[in-house]
Write an enzyme that holds these catalytic residues in place. Structure first.
Site, PDB file in Angstrom:
ATOM      1  NE  ARG A  66      -2.342  -1.604   3.284  1.00  0.00           N
ATOM      2  CZ  ARG A  66      -2.292  -2.884   3.651  1.00  0.00           C
ATOM      3  NH1 ARG A  66      -2.907  -3.794   2.943  1.00  0.00           N
ATOM      4  NH2 ARG A  66      -1.621  -3.252   4.712  1.00  0.00           N
ATOM      5  CD  GLU A 103       2.361  -5.865  13.123  1.00  0.00           C
ATOM      6  OE1 GLU A 103       1.543  -5.002  12.821  1.00  0.00           O
ATOM      7  OE2 GLU A 103       3.203  -6.296  12.315  1.00  0.00           O
TER       8      GLU A 103
END
Length: 179
Positions: A66, A103
């Site tokens: 993105r 993460e």
């Protein structure tokens, strides 16, 4: 950045961001920015705000994937070039490469080691989300290794609870919205 530009971007981010419970795993509330980018007002407001943040750049570095969309829009607005910081294995050699933690695992980012002169260029990193900071830190390390002067990072959304800002310090980060 002007308060008006930031306010417009922040309002549209808040209005258009979709929240998805239990994705990508139970207990996580995912912030989906896809509707923001698909909306002409949202994309225009985010692009304008990030372009104000990176106004002194002579090159934008957009992070896969993105960040490519946002970075290209910002670079076009600023009339500068855009470097795609790619996920590992997507560029032909030679490359500079940086492994980092996410993460939910680890990943690799790469930039070309030839064909683009980065030494001495003032670069702003653009991405959609600052979470744990691993991706932005890896991009900053790659650009610095290539000789670029990394001026800062601009992101649409910062997930403050994950403390990514601390991981990328002392690199300045501007977030259009914080969750």
């Amino acid at each position: 950045m002007s308060a008006r530009t930031l306010g417009a971007a922040r309002a549209l981010i808040g209005e258009l961001t979709r929240e998805v419970d239990d994705f990508p795993e139970p207990g996580v509330q995912f912030k989906d920015l896809t509707p923001v980018l698909a909306d002409r007002r949202g994309l225009a407001a985010v692009t304008a705000a990030l372009a104000e943040v990176a106004a002194d750049a002579d090159l934008i570095a957009g992070i896969d994937a993105r960040g490519f969309l946002l970075g290209a829009a910002v670079a076009t607005r600023l009339d500068v070039g855009m470097l795609a910081v790619r996920k590992g294995g997507k560029l032909p050699p030679p490359v500079l490469r940086q492994e980092y933690l996410l993460e939910y695992g680890s990943a690799v980012l790469e930039i070309p080691a030839a064909g683009i002169e980065l030494a001495g260029r003032r670069v702003w990193i653009i991405d959609d989300v600052l979470a744990t900071g691993g991706t932005v830190a890896a991009a900053g390390a790659l650009l610095t290794e290539a000789g670029a002067a990394v001026a800062g990072a601009g992101v649409v959304l910062e997930l403050a609870a994950l403390d990514g800002r601390a991981r990328v310090a002392p690199l300045p980060v501007t977030s259009l919205s914080v969750a």
